[in-house]
Write a protein that holds these residues in place. Structure first.
Motif, PDB file in Angstrom:
ATOM      1  N   CYS A  36       1.032  -1.462  -0.096  1.00 13.09           N
ATOM      2  CA  CYS A  36       0.036  -0.149   0.175  1.00 13.09           C
ATOM      3  C   CYS A  36       0.829   1.221   0.073  1.00 13.09           C
ATOM      4  N   GLY A  37       0.409   2.327  -0.614  1.00 11.47           N
ATOM      5  CA  GLY A  37       0.977   3.522  -0.433  1.00 11.47           C
ATOM      6  C   GLY A  37       1.355   4.172   0.978  1.00 11.47           C
ATOM      7  N   SER A  38       0.472   3.435   2.063  1.00 13.21           N
ATOM      8  CA  SER A  38       0.785   4.255   3.075  1.00 13.21           C
ATOM      9  C   SER A  38       1.906   3.267   3.892  1.00 13.21           C
ATOM     10  N   ASP A  39       2.130   1.968   3.191  1.00 13.43           N
ATOM     11  CA  ASP A  39       3.198   1.302   3.835  1.00 13.43           C
ATOM     12  C   ASP A  39       4.591   1.941   3.283  1.00 13.43           C
ATOM     13  N   LEU A  40       4.407   2.494   2.018  1.00 13.46           N
ATOM     14  CA  LEU A  40       5.670   3.381   1.392  1.00 13.46           C
ATOM     15  C   LEU A  40       5.933   4.428   2.591  1.00 13.46           C
ATOM     16  N   HIS A  41       5.038   5.277   2.688  1.00  7.20           N
ATOM     17  CA  HIS A  41       5.178   6.398   3.723  1.00  7.20           C
ATOM     18  C   HIS A  41       5.744   5.633   5.060  1.00  7.20           C
ATOM     19  N   ALA A  42       5.149   4.804   5.565  1.00  4.62           N
ATOM     20  CA  ALA A  42       5.301   4.414   7.022  1.00  4.62           C
ATOM     21  C   ALA A  42       6.787   3.762   7.076  1.00  4.62           C
ATOM     22  N   ARG A  43       7.408   3.364   6.081  1.00  2.00           N
ATOM     23  CA  ARG A  43       8.584   2.724   6.028  1.00  2.00           C
ATOM     24  C   ARG A  43       9.874   3.717   6.388  1.00  2.00           C
ATOM     25  N   THR A  44       9.600   5.085   5.891  1.00  6.36           N
ATOM     26  CA  THR A  44      10.539   6.066   6.157  1.00  6.36           C
ATOM     27  C   THR A  44      10.134   7.175   6.912  1.00  6.36           C
ATOM     28  N   HIS A  45       8.618   7.377   7.318  1.00  3.43           N
ATOM     29  CA  HIS A  45       8.189   8.387   7.872  1.00  3.43           C
ATOM     30  C   HIS A  45       7.279   7.986   9.276  1.00  3.43           C
ATOM     31  N   CYS A  46       7.582   6.773   9.583  1.00  6.38           N
ATOM     32  CA  CYS A  46       6.338   6.126  10.618  1.00  6.38           C
ATOM     33  C   CYS A  46       6.657   7.050  11.922  1.00  6.38           C
ATOM     34  N   ASP A  47       7.554   7.661  12.290  1.00  6.22           N
ATOM     35  CA  ASP A  47       7.819   8.182  13.819  1.00  6.22           C
ATOM     36  C   ASP A  47       6.744   9.446  13.473  1.00  6.22           C
ATOM     37  N   ASP A  48       6.906  10.284  12.273  1.00  3.45           N
ATOM     38  CA  ASP A  48       5.834  11.363  12.207  1.00  3.45           C
ATOM     39  C   ASP A  48       4.477  10.922  12.115  1.00  3.45           C
ATOM     40  N   MET A  49       4.220   9.823  11.476  1.00  9.05           N
ATOM     41  CA  MET A  49       2.707   9.232  11.368  1.00  9.05           C
ATOM     42  C   MET A  49       2.536   8.824  12.801  1.00  9.05           C
ATOM     43  N   ALA A  50       3.073   8.233  13.455  1.00  6.68           N
ATOM     44  CA  ALA A  50       2.953   7.766  14.977  1.00  6.68           C
ATOM     45  C   ALA A  50       2.468   8.844  15.852  1.00  6.68           C
ATOM     46  N   ASP A  51       3.457  10.099  15.619  1.00  5.78           N
ATOM     47  CA  ASP A  51       3.039  11.302  16.374  1.00  5.78           C
ATOM     48  C   ASP A  51       1.622  11.761  16.152  1.00  5.78           C
ATOM     49  N   LEU A  52       1.254  11.598  14.686  1.00  5.64           N
ATOM     50  CA  LEU A  52       0.045  12.335  14.332  1.00  5.64           C
ATOM     51  C   LEU A  52      -1.092  11.319  14.806  1.00  5.64           C
ATOM     52  N   ALA A  53      -0.894  10.018  14.697  1.00  2.00           N
ATOM     53  CA  ALA A  53      -1.644   9.111  15.269  1.00  2.00           C
ATOM     54  C   ALA A  53      -1.869   9.257  16.832  1.00  2.00           C
ATOM     55  N   ALA A  54      -0.998   9.413  17.298  1.00  2.00           N
ATOM     56  CA  ALA A  54      -1.063   9.725  18.930  1.00  2.00           C
ATOM     57  C   ALA A  54      -1.941  10.925  19.402  1.00  2.00           C
ATOM     58  N   ALA A  55      -1.570  11.970  18.495  1.00  2.44           N
ATOM     59  CA  ALA A  55      -2.448  12.898  18.632  1.00  2.44           C
ATOM     60  C   ALA A  55      -4.213  13.091  18.360  1.00  2.44           C
ATOM     61  N   THR A  56      -4.292  12.068  17.607  1.00  2.00           N
ATOM     62  CA  THR A  56      -5.731  11.650  17.351  1.00  2.00           C
ATOM     63  C   THR A  56      -6.227  10.439  17.928  1.00  2.00           C
ATOM     64  N   GLY A  57      -5.508  10.021  19.064  1.00  2.00           N
ATOM     65  CA  GLY A  57      -6.215   9.073  20.053  1.00  2.00           C
ATOM     66  C   GLY A  57      -5.516   7.499  19.908  1.00  2.00           C
ATOM     67  N   TYR A  58      -4.780   7.337  18.828  1.00  2.00           N
ATOM     68  CA  TYR A  58      -4.133   6.109  18.929  1.00  2.00           C
ATOM     69  C   TYR A  58      -2.735   6.199  18.846  1.00  2.00           C
ATOM     70  N   ASP A  59      -2.056   5.430  19.921  1.00  3.69           N
ATOM     71  CA  ASP A  59      -0.594   5.491  20.496  1.00  3.69           C
ATOM     72  C   ASP A  59       0.014   4.385  20.311  1.00  3.69           C
ATOM     73  N   HIS A  60      -0.471   3.451  19.409  1.00  2.00           N
ATOM     74  CA  HIS A  60       0.170   2.134  19.077  1.00  2.00           C
ATOM     75  C   HIS A  60       0.990   1.987  17.614  1.00  2.00           C
ATOM     76  N   PHE A  61       0.968   3.159  16.763  1.00  2.00           N
ATOM     77  CA  PHE A  61       1.470   3.027  15.511  1.00  2.00           C
ATOM     78  C   PHE A  61       2.837   2.768  15.685  1.00  2.00           C
ATOM     79  N   MET A  62       3.322   2.120  14.523  1.00  2.00           N
ATOM     80  CA  MET A  62       4.655   1.631  14.461  1.00  2.00           C
ATOM     81  C   MET A  62       5.667   2.913  14.552  1.00  2.00           C
TER      82      MET A  62
END
Length: 386
Positions: A36-62
């Motif tokens: 998936c395209g989100s996999d491509l992003h998560a591979r290199t930008h997962c820490d930023d994605m995890a911060d955004l996910a935590a800000a919206t209520g999900y804090d277990h993102f990779m």
């Protein structure tokens, strides 16, 4: 089991313990898993994605320092049931599942959380209530596309587009192609697709787009065979004048009741529906600037950076801006059956297959839009290049 493990953006194939299904869970032998395209992003930008996910209520993102088995677009066969399951299907039954597990009341995103290893592996755990039998002998290649096609169906459904409205799809990557396919399945008569990549424009045509545009040489707004009769703020104001002149000619008519009825039915003048499927800063602003008044913009592309646009532009044109994410269980199930019943043909999206050892190469290949759209992973294949 063998699995592709990602740590700090690098993949390596390892032998891991086969997962044991917990309460309400089922062990599935993976036959195909899409990248998936989100996999491509998560591979290199997962820490930023995890911060955004935590800000919206999900804090277990990779996170980048974790060992993650990615992959959330999968299909496979039933292997083993955990405790507390209804054992709905026989062993070997082909299934797809929504990529989400739950321990107690804690949901985990399969393939995007260390607590829910994904489908880049020989086996994956699924939640039984979120699992669906593959009908009509649908092939694993097509069944694996249930998840991304459900994203497209959710976007189309939430757009409230009618068959007579013009749809503009800006960006023809895998999600844009899914949106095009689902728009045509919904009976939308005019779909205009726009992308800089010749290969993606070719795939957009194969998915059913009626008009395909290279935005580098032609404006998609000018390419529609049904130009909007409302092109500026003056046209919006004149609509009111024209309507009142007609209504006032009818003696005794409570004209305000006509307006109330139109409001109740959500009827009246409307522009096209635009699906933003790029996810790059600046695209929303470009759409708001160029789109006709009374357009509805549905943002499907995931932009991972801050973005900016002029609210007054959207206000003056009364443009509606809507954001969508994912799908619900009903949409997921309906998408599966649309694929199995032949109402949607996902084959134009399928452009390659690799084994676990070829995932890193596939990720690199997908960084360019010129060749591939959707590459599938076959965990038991020895292919190292798509």
């Amino acid at each position: 089991m063998r699995a592709a493990v990602c740590t700090k953006g690098e993949f390596r194939v390892e032998d891991l313990p086969t997962p044991v299904p917990g309460p309400g869970q089922v062990l599935v032998s993976v036959t195909r898993c899409g990248i998936c395209g989100s996999d491509l992003h998560a591979r290199t930008h997962c820490d930023d994605m995890a911060d955004l996910a935590a800000a919206t209520g999900y804090d277990h993102f990779m996170r980048s320092d974790q060992a993650i088995v990615m992959g959330h677009e999968f299909t496979g066969e039933i292997v083993e049931y955990g405790p507390g399951t209804r054992r709905r299907w026989k062993t070997g039954t082909p299934v797809v599942a929504m990529p989400i597990l739950r321990t107690g009341r804690q949901p985990e995103l399969t393939g995007l959380s260390a607590n829910a290893p994904g489908g880049y592996a020989e086996h994956v755990l699924v939640q039984e209530p979120m699992t669906f039998e593959v009908p009509n002998g649908l092939s694993p290649d097509h069944a694996a596309l249930t998840e991304p096609m459900a994203v497209g169906w959710h976007a189309v459904r939430k757009s409230r587009i009618t068959k007579g409205q013009t749809a503009f799809v800006i960006g023809c990557g895998p999600i844009g192609l899914a949106v095009i396919s689902m728009l045509k399945a919904a009976g939308v008569r005019t779909v205009v697709a726009s992308d800089f990549s010749p290969r993606r424009r070719e795939l957009a045509s194969a998915c059913g787009a009626d008009v395909v545009v290279d935005p580098g040489t032609e404006s998609p707004w000018a390419a529609t065979p049904k130009p909007s009769r409302i092109t500026g703020a003056s046209d919006i104001l004149n609509l009111g004048f024209d309507a009142m002149e007609r209504l006032r000619r009818i003696p005794g008519l409570p004209w305000w009741q006509v307006f109330r009825l139109l409001h109740t039915l959500d009827r009246g003048p409307s522009g096209p529906v635009v699906f933003e499927c790029v996810g790059v800063p600046g695209v929303i602003d470009q759409i708001l600037t160029a789109a006709p008044p009374m357009t509805r913009v549905v943002v499907v592309g995931v932009c991972m950076q801050q973005d900016a646009f002029q609210p007054a532009t959207a206000i003056n044109k009364e443009i509606e801006l809507r954001f969508v994410l994912g799908y619900d269980p009903g949409e997921f199930r309906d998408t599966l059956h649309m694929l199995a019943d032949g109402k949607v043909d996902p084959s134009p999206l399928l452009t390659g297959t690799v084994g676990l050892e070829g995932i890193a190469t596939a990720f690199s290949t997908l960084a360019s839009p010129d060749h591939h759209a959707k590459i599938l992973v076959d965990p038991r294949s020895d292919r190292t290049a798509p």
